[in-house]
Design an enzyme around this catalytic site. Structure first.
Site, PDB file in Angstrom:
ATOM      1  N   LYS A  44      -1.704 -17.721 -75.663  1.00 27.38           N
ATOM      2  CA  LYS A  44      -1.361 -16.631 -74.759  1.00 27.38           C
ATOM      3  C   LYS A  44       0.104 -16.785 -74.340  1.00 27.38           C
ATOM      4  O   LYS A  44       0.622 -17.914 -74.323  1.00 27.38           O
ATOM      5  CB  LYS A  44      -2.270 -16.736 -73.520  1.00 27.38           C
ATOM      6  CG  LYS A  44      -1.939 -15.781 -72.374  1.00 27.38           C
ATOM      7  CD  LYS A  44      -2.443 -14.405 -72.622  1.00 27.38           C
ATOM      8  CE  LYS A  44      -1.900 -13.396 -71.611  1.00 27.38           C
ATOM      9  NZ  LYS A  44      -2.028 -12.009 -72.112  1.00 27.38           N
ATOM     10  N   ASN A  68      -5.670  -2.553 -73.431  1.00 28.77           N
ATOM     11  CA  ASN A  68      -5.594  -3.620 -72.433  1.00 28.77           C
ATOM     12  C   ASN A  68      -4.287  -3.514 -71.684  1.00 28.77           C
ATOM     13  O   ASN A  68      -3.276  -3.059 -72.222  1.00 28.77           O
ATOM     14  CB  ASN A  68      -5.741  -5.005 -73.080  1.00 28.77           C
ATOM     15  CG  ASN A  68      -4.415  -5.598 -73.497  1.00 28.77           C
ATOM     16  OD1 ASN A  68      -3.668  -6.156 -72.675  1.00 28.77           O
ATOM     17  ND2 ASN A  68      -4.072  -5.472 -74.769  1.00 28.77           N
ATOM     18  N   ASN A  98       3.400 -18.681 -77.717  1.00 25.23           N
ATOM     19  CA  ASN A  98       3.951 -17.354 -77.468  1.00 25.23           C
ATOM     20  C   ASN A  98       4.727 -17.396 -76.146  1.00 25.23           C
ATOM     21  O   ASN A  98       4.214 -17.856 -75.132  1.00 25.23           O
ATOM     22  CB  ASN A  98       2.799 -16.347 -77.414  1.00 25.23           C
ATOM     23  CG  ASN A  98       3.260 -14.913 -77.267  1.00 25.23           C
ATOM     24  OD1 ASN A  98       3.600 -14.478 -76.168  1.00 25.23           O
ATOM     25  ND2 ASN A  98       3.284 -14.171 -78.352  1.00 25.23           N
ATOM     26  N   CYS A 129       5.613  -6.629 -75.348  1.00 23.84           N
ATOM     27  CA  CYS A 129       4.447  -6.333 -74.520  1.00 23.84           C
ATOM     28  C   CYS A 129       4.659  -5.004 -73.809  1.00 23.84           C
ATOM     29  O   CYS A 129       5.601  -4.848 -73.039  1.00 23.84           O
ATOM     30  CB  CYS A 129       4.184  -7.411 -73.478  1.00 23.84           C
ATOM     31  SG  CYS A 129       2.722  -7.014 -72.492  1.00 23.84           S
ATOM     32  N   GLY A 264      -7.051 -10.806 -83.824  1.00 24.96           N
ATOM     33  CA  GLY A 264      -6.928 -10.596 -82.386  1.00 24.96           C
ATOM     34  C   GLY A 264      -8.203 -10.073 -81.766  1.00 24.96           C
ATOM     35  O   GLY A 264      -9.173 -10.810 -81.550  1.00 24.96           O
TER      36      GLY A 264
HETATM   37  C1  LIG Z   1      -6.292  -8.698 -74.315  1.00 27.58           C
HETATM   38  C2  LIG Z   1      -5.040  -8.844 -75.129  1.00 27.58           C
HETATM   39  C3  LIG Z   1      -4.009  -9.682 -74.672  1.00 27.58           C
HETATM   40  C4  LIG Z   1      -2.833  -9.829 -75.411  1.00 27.58           C
HETATM   41  N1  LIG Z   1      -1.863 -10.669 -74.954  1.00 27.58           N
HETATM   42  C5  LIG Z   1      -0.728 -10.852 -75.683  1.00 27.58           C
HETATM   43  C6  LIG Z   1       0.270 -11.787 -75.273  1.00 27.58           C
HETATM   44  O1  LIG Z   1       0.142 -12.484 -74.257  1.00 27.58           O
HETATM   45  N2  LIG Z   1       1.397 -11.916 -76.028  1.00 27.58           N
HETATM   46  C7  LIG Z   1       1.560 -11.193 -77.181  1.00 27.58           C
HETATM   47  O2  LIG Z   1       2.579 -11.356 -77.839  1.00 27.58           O
HETATM   48  N3  LIG Z   1       0.623 -10.327 -77.602  1.00 27.58           N
HETATM   49  C8  LIG Z   1      -0.526 -10.139 -76.894  1.00 27.58           C
HETATM   50  N4  LIG Z   1      -1.487  -9.262 -77.351  1.00 27.58           N
HETATM   51  C9  LIG Z   1      -1.302  -8.547 -78.630  1.00 27.58           C
HETATM   52  C10 LIG Z   1      -2.041  -9.242 -79.783  1.00 27.58           C
HETATM   53  O3  LIG Z   1      -1.528 -10.546 -80.005  1.00 27.58           O
HETATM   54  C11 LIG Z   1      -1.928  -8.436 -81.094  1.00 27.58           C
HETATM   55  O4  LIG Z   1      -0.567  -8.307 -81.452  1.00 27.58           O
HETATM   56  C12 LIG Z   1      -2.517  -7.039 -80.990  1.00 27.58           C
HETATM   57  O5  LIG Z   1      -3.656  -7.036 -80.181  1.00 27.58           O
HETATM   58  C13 LIG Z   1      -2.877  -6.430 -82.352  1.00 27.58           C
HETATM   59  O6  LIG Z   1      -3.848  -7.187 -83.031  1.00 27.58           O
HETATM   60  P1  LIG Z   1      -5.436  -6.882 -82.983  1.00 27.58           P
HETATM   61  O7  LIG Z   1      -5.615  -5.414 -83.237  1.00 27.58           O
HETATM   62  O8  LIG Z   1      -6.047  -7.751 -84.036  1.00 27.58           O
HETATM   63  O9  LIG Z   1      -5.881  -7.263 -81.616  1.00 27.58           O
HETATM   64  C14 LIG Z   1      -2.682  -9.111 -76.628  1.00 27.58           C
HETATM   65  C15 LIG Z   1      -3.713  -8.271 -77.074  1.00 27.58           C
HETATM   66  C16 LIG Z   1      -4.890  -8.133 -76.356  1.00 27.58           C
HETATM   67  C17 LIG Z   1      -5.976  -7.235 -76.874  1.00 27.58           C
END
Ligand SMILES: Cc1cc2nc3c(=O)[nH]c(=O)nc-3n(C[C@H](O)[C@H](O)[C@H](O)COP(=O)(O)O)c2cc1C
Ligand SMILES: Cc1cc2nc3c(=O)[nH]c(=O)nc-3n(C[C@H](O)[C@H](O)[C@H](O)COP(=O)(O)OP(=O)(O)OC[C@H]3O[C@@H](n4cnc5c(N)ncnc54)[C@H](O)[C@@H]3O)c2cc1C
Ligand code: FES
Lengths: 303, 267
Positions: A44, A68, A98, A129, A264
């Site tokens: 995270k 989210n 990260n 973000c 993710g």
């Molecule tokens: C609940 C949640 C929290 C996330 N927190 C971060 C984060 O702290 N830092 C970051 O770079 N990306 C964060 N992301 C983005 C994910 O790392 C990823 O890039 C994005 O969700 C797309 O992938 P997915 O569709 O497989 O989830 C977060 C995504 C979700 C759903």
């Protein structure tokens, strides 16, 4: 069969990683998944000080995905180094931290602190973000801002740096080139797409933050397209993510040009998802008679 | 140890309009405690997120779990179609559960509002069982105050097996007219300790009452969840003190909760 890949001199036993923010610090999912089997755990986002995050509701399910708006809640670098890093270091997997911040100096501070910890293999710089007002995405939507922050962090980093790019831009290739020219060792993409949901019965926003980041299966085709465009534009390796829910989705990413992939949102739907994707890639390689996973990277051809 | 596994539906019936009562056979029952919850994964692939549902009862042999839920959307609508023999995906056991030990020797009031009532059934059952093994003077007296919309008072008889039950209905058809807080006032109920589950406005009133009475009150909270296991930080509640895990004034309802002492949280 070889499933090993390498990014900026760091080797990974297989190309499957966890997407930042969806796997906590690894501790929570270690009850389900053998972390030793993963290519890497991506943590995270970690800031220089604890961040409280956004008001609730922070989560909303939408068709084929979720929104989210966590707002990068995190306990800060001190707690991360004392509690989370020693836990992860017990495992035979790569550790990618990260990094997030409100200002360039925040990012640099975390980068320098992590520099004293050789257990950390790489840093992933989150400039994408959509859920925090200052910092985060404001560095990731203009090529000049992206170049500036990349240069600064690179100058202070002991580990190779991965710039995590936002899909909320008009030209992803331009952003990829900006990061590469400023010294990024690798890229990761995509972060979430900015979205909104309205509760028609309460006539309010579904999320406390009004907008949130869309993730999950619905964004996969967008992610594949962006990884492909970026891979065409730069030479540095790319970690592909966005809606990967199966080995097929992961292989698609590799063919589009990603050297590794992150799982993710799928972790929420199936806590064993990462292991399933790894097993599925293995099965695909043996069925298709593929000896080395490297031969899949960027191997999509025109019809 | 938390696990995702397949469970088998043993029975399901509609116990009240739109409220379903389902027993499922699962190994998770071995470790299930009052106040904890499980998540159910809908089979419809467009419904991605697991649905959290409280443990309403664990059978005496610890082989099956009972859940009672209200149909409010597509996920619960799907659950309502499940029949005996159907195999479903669940994960658990999640959350901290109620601290029963704190109830020893006390007069305990269980306050439930509508679909918040189910977890109180297992709580009452476990407390009654514990009390039967305690020395005289250390036993637990259980009283329940339940709030309903109308005379359709689901789970009332379940709680009557373990406690003295007072009821309030919004339409005044049974018991006190109004909310469960009105029942507590009308029937002049007093207690040394409170356990409560129900809608947020009710929990706010319960917190107020606990402060007035100067007694501990354990509240079951809800929030939208994604992972259910403490990884996504989606399900937080504001806390009065910095939380030991997050180091900010936010605790994860799925992990540090869903049960919190009223003074710990800002609701
Ligand atoms: C609940 C949640 C929290 C996330 N927190 C971060 C984060 O702290 N830092 C970051 O770079 N990306 C964060 N992301 C983005 C994910 O790392 C990823 O890039 C994005 O969700 C797309 O992938 P997915 O569709 O497989 O989830 C977060 C995504 C979700 C759903
Ligand atoms: C710890 C906990 C215990 C619960 N126990 C029970 C119970 O014993 N009986 C019962 O009837 N209900 C219970 N709920 C509420 C239950 O989770 C929701 O009613 C259910 O998720 C609704 O799903 P749906 O698809 O039918 O509704 P939709 O509104 O279509 O759901 C859309 C999304 O919102 C989420 N959601 C909607 N309402 C809630 C809510 N109140 N809380 C959390 N997430 C929600 C869903 O999980 C889903 O991700 C509990 C919730 C929590 C957090
Ligand atoms: S639901 Fe993910 S932390 Fe509670």
């Amino acid at each position: 069969m070889n499933t090993q890949v390498s990014i900026a001199g760091v080797t990974f036993k297989n190309p499957v990683m966890t997407a930042s923010g969806t796997f906590g610090s690894g501790m929570e999912y270690s009850e389900f998944v053998d972390l030793n089997k993963l290519g890497a755990v991506v943590t995270k986002g970690v800031a220089n000080v604890p961040w409280p995050g956004n008001p609730t509701p922070r989560i909303s399910e939408v068709y084929g995905g979720m929104l989210n708006a966590i707002g990068l809640q995190n306990p800060g670098i001190d707690v991360f180094l004392e509690r989370d890093l020693p836990f992860l270091a017990k495992y035979d997997t790569r550790i990618i931290v990260n990094v997030c911040g409100h200002s360039i100096s925040d990012y640099v501070e975390v980068t320098e602190r992590l520099g004293d910890h050789p257990e950390v293999d790489m840093l992933e710089i989150n400039v994408s973000c959509p859920n925090v007002k200052e910092g985060g995405i404001s560095f990731g939507q203009r090529p000049e801002a992206l170049e500036e922050i990349t240069k600064e962090i690179k100058a202070h980093a002991k580990q190779p740096i991965i710039l995590k790019l936002s899909p909320n831009v008009t030209d992803i290739a331009e952003m990829a080139r900006a990061a590469e020219s400023a010294g990024a060792d690798a890229l990761s993409m995509i972060n979430t797409l900015t979205g909104m949901k309205i509760d028609i019965h309460k006539r309010t926003f579904a999320l406390g933050n009004k907008t949130g980041g869309l993730s999950g299966p619905a964004i996969h085709p967008v992610a594949v397209r962006m990884v492909y465009q970026a891979a065409q534009a730069v030479k540095i390796p790319i970690i592909g993510m966005g809606g990967i829910s199966s080995a097929e989705d992961a292989i698609e990413m590799l063919l589009a040009g990603a050297t590794a992939v992150s799982v993710g949102t799928m972790n929420f739907i199936d806590p064993y998802a990462t292991e399933h994707v790894i097993q599925g890639i293995w099965d695909y390689m043996s069925e298709e008679g593929i000896e080395d996973i490297q031969t899949l990277i960027g191997a999509v051809s025109e019809r | 140890m938390k696990r995702k596994e397949e469970a088998v539906v043993l029975s399901q019936r509609e116990i009240s309009s739109g409220i379903y009562d389902m027993w499922i056979e699962t190994k998770l029952a071995e470790q299930a405690k009052a106040g904890q919850f499980i998540v159910l994964y809908p089979k419809d692939r467009s419904l991605l997120m697991p649905r959290p549902i409280s443990i309403c009862e664990v059978d005496g042999y610890k082989r099956s779990i009972r859940i009672v839920y209200r149909v409010v959307g597509d996920g619960t609508r799907e659950f309502a179609t499940y029949q005996e023999g159907d195999v479903i995906d669940i994960m658990g056991v999640l959350g901290n559960g109620y601290n029963l030990k704190a109830a020893k020797g006390k007069k305990v009031l269980l306050i439930g509002g509508g679909i918040g009532i189910p977890p109180l059934v297992e709580l009452a059952r476990e407390m009654a069982l514990m009390s039967s093994k305690l020395m005289i003077g250390n036993t637990i007296e259980i009283v329940s105050a339940l709030g309903y919309r109308d005379s359709d008072t689901f789970l009332r008889t379940d709680l009557e097996a373990y406690s003295r039950v007072y009821v309030a209905t919004e339409d005044g058809s049974t018991g006190a007219r109004g909310t469960v807080m009105d029942a507590i006032e009308d029937f002049d109920i007093k207690a040394d300790m409170i356990f409560a589950c129900g809608p947020l406005p009710m929990l706010r009133s319960v917190k107020q009452l606990a402060l007035e009475w100067d007694v501990p009150a354990y509240l079951s909270l809800e929030e939208h969840m994604a992972c259910g296991i403490g990884a996504c930080l989606g399900c937080v509640v504001k806390t009065t003190q910095p939380d030991a895990h997050s180091h900010v004034n936010n605790a994860r309802i799925c992990t540090e909760g869903p049960v919190f002492e009223a003074r710990e949280v800002e609701i």
